[in-house]
Structures are given as C-alpha cells and as structure tokens.
Design an enzyme around this catalytic site. Structure first.
Site, mmCIF file in Angstrom:
data_model
loop_
_atom_site.group_PDB
_atom_site.id
_atom_site.type_symbol
_atom_site.label_atom_id
_atom_site.label_comp_id
_atom_site.label_asym_id
_atom_site.label_seq_id
_atom_site.Cartn_x
_atom_site.Cartn_y
_atom_site.Cartn_z
ATOM 1 N N GLY A 82 0.818 -1.202 0.000
ATOM 2 C CA GLY A 82 0.000 0.000 0.000
ATOM 3 C C GLY A 82 0.853 1.253 0.000
ATOM 4 N N CYS A 83 0.229 2.369 -0.328
ATOM 5 C CA CYS A 83 0.953 3.633 -0.409
ATOM 6 C C CYS A 83 1.443 4.076 0.968
ATOM 7 C CB CYS A 83 0.077 4.700 -1.044
ATOM 8 S SG CYS A 83 -1.560 4.878 -0.306
ATOM 9 N N TYR A 84 0.526 4.112 1.930
ATOM 10 C CA TYR A 84 0.927 4.497 3.282
ATOM 11 C C TYR A 84 1.951 3.526 3.848
ATOM 12 C CZ TYR A 84 -2.920 7.894 4.046
ATOM 13 O OH TYR A 84 -3.763 8.974 4.012
ATOM 14 N N THR A 85 1.741 2.241 3.567
ATOM 15 C CA THR A 85 2.614 1.240 4.182
ATOM 16 C C THR A 85 4.029 1.317 3.629
ATOM 17 O OG1 THR A 85 1.636 -0.314 2.621
ATOM 18 C CG2 THR A 85 0.836 -0.368 4.855
#
Lengths: 351, 351, 351, 351
Positions: free
Chosen positions: B149-152
C-alpha cells in the site's frame, strides 16, 4: 554528447531545463550558473535533484562557459544576455536565450515595452525566433535562438492557422490568458506568497503586458500586415499551466456564410496533424492545462459561435515546458541535427 | 518486449501505470482494462494520453488476458483478484496485484480489517510482499506479487532500519501520515469534491485504517515479534504525495546515553546508501512531498530529541509512483530480470 | 466605545483584528500601526477594507498611542513589546500582546527558545496567559494579557481535560500539528511562495519549535508537575486552519481496564459543555479545519484505541481567529467587562 | 422577526443562506428544506453549524411551508419552482427564487437554453429580476423575485454603466469569466473531484452557457436594443469567487477621440458611488476575488486601451454571496422594507 551550460539554472525555468536535460540521451550539463547561489550545491537548492545532480553552482561567467560548452541556455532576466553577448561568444557556442532580448526585431519596440536600453542590437537581426513549429528551418542554421515567451507560444500557436489563412479579422483578436504562478519566477515577492495567490484570481498588466508586442509581431508576419490585439494575463492559483481563450471575428465565405466546424478543423489539421507537440483535440473537448502538465504538448481546440460571428480558440500548455525549457530543448535538438523530439516525449502527469 | 495488461487502468493508479509503462523501453501495454469505461477510447478518459495511446478499454476478462500477456497488473478494488485468481492463470502469467488481497499472511486479519471474505486463501502463502528494497530476492522468483500500500510503503521504509536494528522500542511507534487526495481514487464521492477537500485538513480512519495491520505485520518481521502501533492518516489538499511523521522511544545504549545523530545516520546509510530509490537526506533537511512528486523516490530523514528520548522519523513519497504504480513496475523489473530501475528514473517535477 | 489601537496592523493577525473589530459593536479602531507602511492608506494594503476603513497607517509610537486608546493590541515580532513596555504605558492602557513576550514565566526558558534577551522581565509576573477558557477570571483583572500562540491554543485545549483529570500519562503526549500558511506571516520569503507551498507538505522546526515550552508550561500547570512533550508542526497548502493530532497513553482504571468512550466524553463535556467557543463533536466525527474557518470555534474530538492503550485527541481552529485575533478580542471583552462573545459570533464559512 | 424557509438548504447556495441569515437581526429560519437529507440533522450535514443550528431537514413541501413562513428562498434545480408554484402560494408568502425559472421574460428563450418546458409561464411577467442596484424599486413591491445568476450579476454590473450610457458598442462585448468551484454545486460528479479541478483550468460551456441569454436580456434593456455577446466561463481551482474580464469597443466622442480615464471613471461613480455593495476601485487596481471573499461586495475597475480602441472592464464578487445568497437576502430586505444592507455588512476575509 552535447555539453550544455545553463545561466540562470536556479530559477524555475532553469530548473526545468535541468529536469529535462537530465533525461536527454545526447546531453550533459556542464555548468549550473546562478547569481544567487554561487558555490552552493545545486541539489541543496533544488532538492528534487538530490543524488541526481552533483556539483555546485557557478557564477555567470559566460565567456568562460562559452569555451567549455556546445550550447548555452540563458534563463536570465531581460537585458542580461544583451549586455554580455559578443561575436566571440557566438563564434564558439550556440545560444538559446529564454529571455526576451532577441525576440523583437524592432529595437524601439523592445525598449519601449521593456523600459531598458538594448545593449547589443547588432545581433537582433540574425537571431531566430524559436517557435519550432513555424520557424523550424531557420532555427536549424542559427547561432542565436530567441526562445519564445510562455504566453506568446500558447497565444500564437492557438491562432496561427486562422491568421495565416486569413480566416479571421486579425485586428479583432482578443487573447484572455490564464497562467499558473511559476511564471512569476522564484523571487521572494509579496504578491507571489501562497496566501496572496491561493483562493484568488486577478488580471494584471492589463493593456500593458510585455508579451503583447511579441504576439503582434509574430502574428503580424502571419497576417502579412501590422496588427493590434488585446492581451490580458491572469494569475491562477496553480503551479503550472497556461490557458488562452482567444476571440476573433470570423470572415464570411464568398457565399455569405460562416465556415463550419469541419472546414476549420481541416485547416488546423493541415498545420498541426504532423506536429508531435501540437494536439488538436476532438470536437467539443476543451483544452485543460492539467492534461499537458509536465509535457511539451500544446492542446488546441476551437468553437464557432454563429450567433455572434466569432470563433473562440483555446490553447493549453505547461509554461515551464513548451512555454520555456521544453521548447528550448526542442530548439537545441534542431540546432544540433537531432530528432526534434529527442528527450522530450514527456508524458503529461495526471492528476 | 514484455506484454503487460492492466486491469483497472482507468483509476488513478492504473492511469499512472500507463504513464510509466508508456516510457518503459521493454514493455508494451496490450490491455487497458476497465469496468466503467468498456469500449470507450482510453485517451478520451485520460486525455493526457491523447495521441499517445490508441485503442479502447477492454473488460475485466482476466482469463482471456492471461493468455495474451506476460504480466498482469491489477489496480482493482479489494476482493477482485482473490475472487478470480486460479492456478491456471498463475501458470500462464505473472501478476502484480496493487490491491490488498495478498498482502496479509493471516487471512483472519485480512477478513477482519477489510470486512470481506477472502475467496482464494490458497495463494496467500506463495504471494511475495513486494517491498522491493526489503524483499528483492523473493520477488525475483515469484509468480504473484502483493504490491504494498501507499501508506505502508512510506511508513515501513521510514522506520525499517531502526526497527530491524532494535534501536527503538517498536511498540511505542506512532505514525502520523498525511496524504494527497489521489489516494482516495477517482470515484465520484462527496467527501472528495474540490470544495470539500480544498482549504481543509482532517484525520480519518483513526485507529481503524486498513493499512495498520499491514505495517504491523511487516515491521513485526523486522522486530522479530508481534507489534502494535498507532497509525493515523490525514487528507491534505494536494493531488499527490504522502508524508509520514513517525515517533518512537529510542533505546539507550549500554552506557546509558542515547545514540547520537552520526550513529543513527550510519545505520540508515547501511540500509539505503546503495538503494537507488531511497534517499536519506542531509542533516537538518525535512522531507517534502513536492521534492519527490512524479518520481519513484522515497526521501527519509530523522531528528533525535534528547529532551524526550524519542526519535522523529520522516518519509515522503509520491503515492501513485513509489506508493503504487512505480513500485509495481519495479516489481515487474525484478520478475523479468531487468535492471530494477529500468523505466523508473523519473525526475521529480518541481514546482 | 472602547478605543482600540493596533500595533502591527498590517500583518495577517493584525489585519484579522481589523476585520473582527470592524464589526464589534463596542469598539472603534483609532490607530492602525505599521512599521512597513507608515503614511500609506490602510485600505490600499488590505483591499478587502476598501471603503470600510479610511485613514492611513501610523508608526509604532506606543507612548503616543497609550494616551489615545483604551486598549492596545500588539501583533508584533517577538521582542518588540518587551523592548518598549513601561509602567507608565500600563498605567494608561490595557494591553493584549499577540507576541510571545509575556507567555512564558521562566525568562531563561524564553531566552533559550527565542534566542533573544528579554528587555522587561519585570512585567512577566503580572502578565496573564490569556487562554480564556482556562484563565478567564485572571484575565478580567489584568493590565497585560499574553495572548496564546496559535498552535498552543489548539494543542492545550485539545488535551487539557485529560491532563487536568490525570487520565493520561502526560509525558507520553505527542502533538502532531498541521497549519495553514498564514501562520508564517506576510513577509516575502522564498519558502512561503505559492509554488513552494502548493502541492506540498513538510514538517519543520522538528523538536525545536518555540511553541513547545509554552505548551509544556501550561499543560504542566494542569498536570501539577513539569512535563516534556513532542511537538511537530507541519506546513499545509491552505491559507487558514490548524489541526492537531495528539497521542497519549491512557491510564488504566482501578479495575485494570481502560476508560470507555462515554466516560471520556463526560469529562470533556464537564469542561466544555458551557463553553461557547469549544465544540466537542459527536462520536466518530473528526474535526476539520474548514468547519471552523473564519470563526472563533475550536472543534475537538477523540478516539480510544484499546489495541495500543492510547487515546488520539484531535482539535481544529482557525489560526488567525481563535489562534490569534479572535482570542485577543475575547480577552479584550473580558478586560472590559463585556459579554465574552461580543462581536465574536462569526459563523464558519463553508466552503 | 421575518420567518424564512429555505428549499434546497443543503446545497452550497442554501448553506450560504443559512450562514447569512443566522446573523441577520430580523430573520429566523423556520424550515431547512432538503431533498437528499430529509430527517437528518442539518448540523450533521454542514458541521460549521454545529451547536448553532438545531433541528432536522424537512422535505420540499412548499405548500406547507407557505403557511408557516413570510418568505421562501428556493435554492433549487432549474424547473423545480416553475413546477410547483401556484397563485395560492404567492398569495401567502413572498418568494426569492435563486434558480433561473423566472429570470428570462421570453419563455421560448428559457426553454431553448435550458432544454426543459416551463411549467408556469403565467408568473414570468410579474416576476422581478432581482438585481438590486438596478431594479431596486421594482423589487420592493414584488411577490416573486428572480434572483440573478452568479455570472450574470458580475457580468452585468461590470458593464452596465457603459452600456446604459452608450459609451461602448454593445455588440462587441466579450465576457471572459472565471469561477471558483462552488458554483458547480455539491453534487458528487467526477469533473468536480479535487484531483480533477486542482492544478487545472479550463473553459466550459463555450458559446452555449445558460447565463448568456440572461446577460443579453438585461444588458439589452440597458442598451435599448437586442444585443448578442460572447460569454465564456472557466473553472478555477478555488472554492469561491467570480472574476469577469470584459472587452468592448469604445465609441469615439464627437471630437473623434476616445474618452479618457477620468471621463469613464465619472460615469462609473455616477452609478455606483452611493451603492454600498459596489466598489469602483482606484485607478490601476485590478479586482481580485480574494478581496471580496465572504462579502456582498462587487469590486469593479476598467482600463482604456487606446491602441486598440477597446475598454477592458473587470469585476469580482463572491459567487455564493453577491452571486447568490447575499443578493437574495438583499432582495428580502427590499421586500420587507428593511435597510438594504441589514445583515449584509460582512467584511471580506483575507487571506
């Protein structure tokens, strides 16, 4: 490899040259010139280039640079290049000037609109106005290219086929232009602060903006006569992009009717169908600056208004690319016999 | 040439895949999949691709696509790929999945946080978590890559060396994340309207965002134990970019003092100095999303606060590039034995 | 009518004082002070006031002003008021100081964090910290009010009931704050240019921002002991608004469990239910800066995360109103025995 | 107290009515109408009104409302009011209609441009076009006021004195308009998503926007003849604000010269000097939308371009205030014999 030097590499247009040339397969940047940041790491000023560009900023010594580079880009304030250019320099190196110093053939017009004396008018004659789609062949043999202004590139390309073919009354042309804020440069000025620009729109330079005579001169060549137009720029709360909305009276055809969409479209296509960087959009689609952001494209379209007998032409480009650095590289490609689009197939970034 | 198909090519992440792959020298896109725009011209939906992409959108027929492509990117809603994936498909084609379907090894955790049943848990085991800088070698031999994911991606890479080396108390980790609006997708929803997002900032998904267990799992591997963290995302009025600000208690050294800047910097450098896409900034420089916009870079830095005994770590990336499409292409490069950075040396665009 | 003078009326906070006082039924502005624009028409500098404010800017002559006004607002750089304040002035006029000069009781702390010598420490003791909801009664009898900082107002009010009631471990408090750009003032500085701020987010002043000791002092009073916290501000591409996201470890109750939502909510309500300008939102609603823009409200809410044993508290205000000029007028109302909300029932503007 | 009902109170214009009426000393809102949010708390939909507005949304029952209210504001889609209005309703209550249903006197023109059948043309004749500065006296005695459009208010007021006095050739009028995004309403549509609008500008409705005939009709009255103009709206990445830039050929005076600045300025002043809400700016100052944001002001100025024989007129207003809700309240004040500016002295918010 072409050795390129940039004078004014720490302004927004200069930094865009760095971004584009970094990926250009035939070019190497040998000189990051800057008046404000001499001796400082370039990547400390433009941190997007961290670990990509190594080396410090040099000063403005164009004579030294001329002996090291094959091409010099001057992304400098008006008057700089005119003040330092010599035959000796032009003998050694090709120059693409992003300032207005050599764009206007009539030195009196330049001095009136820019309010400064031109220090080297002897080079104006040979300078080629680097609007590639129109002056391509002249650029190829030039030593000195006057890279067009951002507003002017957009304004001229949008109306050019109509003016050249005599389909509009050129003197009725009104250009209402809207620009992102990067066009105002990186100088620390109050009107360009975030809180002054954000959530705001305004006109400026009304009936007095310096790009007016440049547009008039170039479209005058197309019209085959002197013309007078209105040009009004506006400041828009966005980083990049210029949109022009242009109005002109359509000439009627011999049968007393106005030309229809397909006729005008055919004219635009005859000029631009083969052009890589000019995209005439499909019927009904209005150009948007976001669709060209980061690229060298100009998107153009038009609407015929039979009620008023006018045509509304619209054009959009990225002021830092096709309106500045991208077109400068396009000119460099022409100067050095490279494919015109070399290093310039930048895909617009959306969103 | 690698034949690539994209399912979900008309979302923002899918469109970014198109932008990146268009310039990738070893790849050809053979399938523009879309549920909403079947049979429509791709370039009429993403007009940045006008005259660059020809052809219409196909539907979601992954079986048909598997026989035409070498690699499939699925930029689809959660649950789609898990619902259609078969051994037969994986036999024919490699898959880089940009959804969360195969990121989390514990299917119960997935089903709890995502609120849907996992339809093909049998493939979870073999799926490789495609955080290239950490799982590079595993990716090379995979058939199915779970693109992070982007945040991850941003959260993990920013803290990874500290957690892995045991320099912080992993359970004190608090991640305060800020994202541009493209992370919310292109669906027409009221909270994503311009007037709702502009001139506004808010937290959302507090203590309940789905990227939390993904971060906990991956950083748990690094810590060698299960960990619990706080993760709070915020919506920022900008198109692209994620910034994470991470707080954790520093462990004291044997002599009872906290490590100094140079010691921590050396640790970060030992992990990232050779990484093309991770840039550990100079002392005192805070990451800014604008400096990485449009590129595959992650910019990272940290500050030690001896007053409180904490370290503040910061990381910035472009959520659509390193946070989605760029990393997916990086994974594709690994899968096909290409240089990892092939087609990915995108220079950040500033301003 | 209260005669009000403003020193520093041409900064953003000063201009907001003008906007608010213009509609205040009991106040008349008699002095528009400005260092940069002396003798210029006020309405030519802030054109929103065109045809509303007549008169030119005066200089900084506080002694002269003290004999003409009933109250002076100083919206000035740090150190200004400390450098000119005298007993004679305080004898004649009440002062609401929007700078930090009298906020911090320990002059050594002030001088360390602000890096300047305090020129009139003799007035620190009597100055009242003008956080109205907490120090209301002290303000009423004061001569000199130290108007709290924008970040500090938001940070303190958001956590105050939890700290005061001893429900969290005060030393675990971490404040991640996000501010619009007007907080940076109207000075022409490169980092505040539109193109530098727009489409960007960054932290700054990490572990070193000057509002840190102010928060620590005030929350320390509430905690009944000295505390150390982390405070990290971020710059957000919007004009107005501050959002704080605060993290702290919850204390367990005697029975070993964490307090539940209703218990915490009751605590917040006991502090703020009667407060006009503090709105504790409904369960599950996150504060957004846009919902308070232009108003004197602070919107607050919290989420309990049992997984980690932490509470996440959130607060939002308009940095120029409740974070500066609005609170200053609220203090003025207290000083002069007016209803506290007189002239301050500004409805938030949306969108 | 005037009892006011709002049908369509949950659109942006309706919400702005709530904001303005909340502070209006002579008005009480008795009905928050909404088609989408019936039975929901108003303050849960517009959280700026939290703790300010209590009560739930009602449905669209205008007959019921007519018996409870003194005035009804309809901030509804085109065709709604025309479909439900009856003599009985008009007998009971005054109506200010923010839609276009009764703005255009020629029902055929309305039906052509709006593409819908007009269901109650019998009321068109008596409806008064509520451009207060021009039709003030007619409004006072009306039952039904057609509140002007946002673009039209700005477009007409900017050019009105020039057209009325016959100083320009009315058929050469070209209006290039720029609007913030709130003008597009709160409907969840893809083109209004943040990522589609932000960093972008485009024209839309070129030669076909529905405000065109409204401008033509009203300026036609001023010109004393039918006129045809060009009107081109553009979408600007900001929440509020309309800027118009208007071009027209100046007529020469009897002596063959163009009028000079002072002559034109005197004309504008003769129309607007006494108007509270129209501000003719000082020479050389261009209107900016930010300077009127949140207020009921229209800022106007002009530049004479002798080179082309044209005048460039500029006007700025807040589309939700003077362009919608503010003007509606101004009309209400006229209808009920209140001072015209009652509740409308909203100071523009900057920044």
């Amino acid at each position: 490899m072409i050795k390129a030097g940039i004078i004014g590499s720490t302004g927004y247009a200069g930094a865009e040259l760095v971004r584009i040339l970094w990926n250009h397969p035939q070019t190497e940047i040998v000189w990051y010139g800057s008046r404000s940041y001499v001796e400082q790491e370039y990547a400390a000023i433009y941190r997007n280039m961290f670990e990509l560009v190594e080396g410090k900023c040099f000063d403005d010594n164009i004579e030294e640079l001329a002996s090291r580079a094959d091409v010099i880009f001057t992304a400098t304030p008006q008057g700089y290049l005119a003040g330092v250019l010599t035959e000796d320099i032009l003998h050694k190196v090709k120059i693409v000037d992003l300032s207005a110093d050599y764009r206007i053939k009539d030195v009196a017009v330049y001095e009136k609109w820019y309010g400064i004396e031109h220090k080297s008018p002897q080079f104006i004659e040979e300078a080629v106005y680097g609007l590639c789609e129109i002056n391509r062949n002249k650029v190829k043999n030039a030593r000195l290219v006057a890279n067009p202004g951002c507003y002017t590139t957009c304004s001229i390309l949008t109306a050019y086929p109509m003016v050249k073919e005599g389909l509009i009354e050129a003197d009725t042309l009104i250009i209402d232009a809207k620009s992102g804020t990067s066009g105002a440069g990186r100088g620390a000025k109050l009107p360009n602060l975030f809180c002054e620009v954000n959530e705001n729109i305004k006109a400026y330079g009304v009936a007095s903006h310096r790009h007016t005579p440049e547009i008039e001169e170039q479209l005058g060549y197309a019209a085959g006569k002197e013309i007078r137009i209105n040009f009004t720029p506006h400041l828009v709360p966005m980083n990049r992009g210029i949109l022009v909305t242009e109005y002109a009276n359509l000439k009627k055809k011999a049968d007393g009717t106005y030309p229809v969409y397909e006729e005008i479209k055919a004219v635009y296509d005859s000029y631009y169908k083969k052009e890589t960087f000019v995209r005439v959009l499909d019927k009904g689609v209005c150009p948007e600056t976001k669709w060209v952001e980061g690229s060298n494209f100009v998107d153009i379209n038009f609407v015929i208004d039979e009620r008023t007998g006018r045509i509304i032409m619209m054009g959009a480009l990225d002021n830092l690319v096709k309106g500045a650095a991208g077109q400068a590289v396009q000119n460099m490609n022409l100067l050095f016999g490279l494919p015109e689009k070399e290093g310039l197939m930048l895909v617009p970034m959306f969103p």
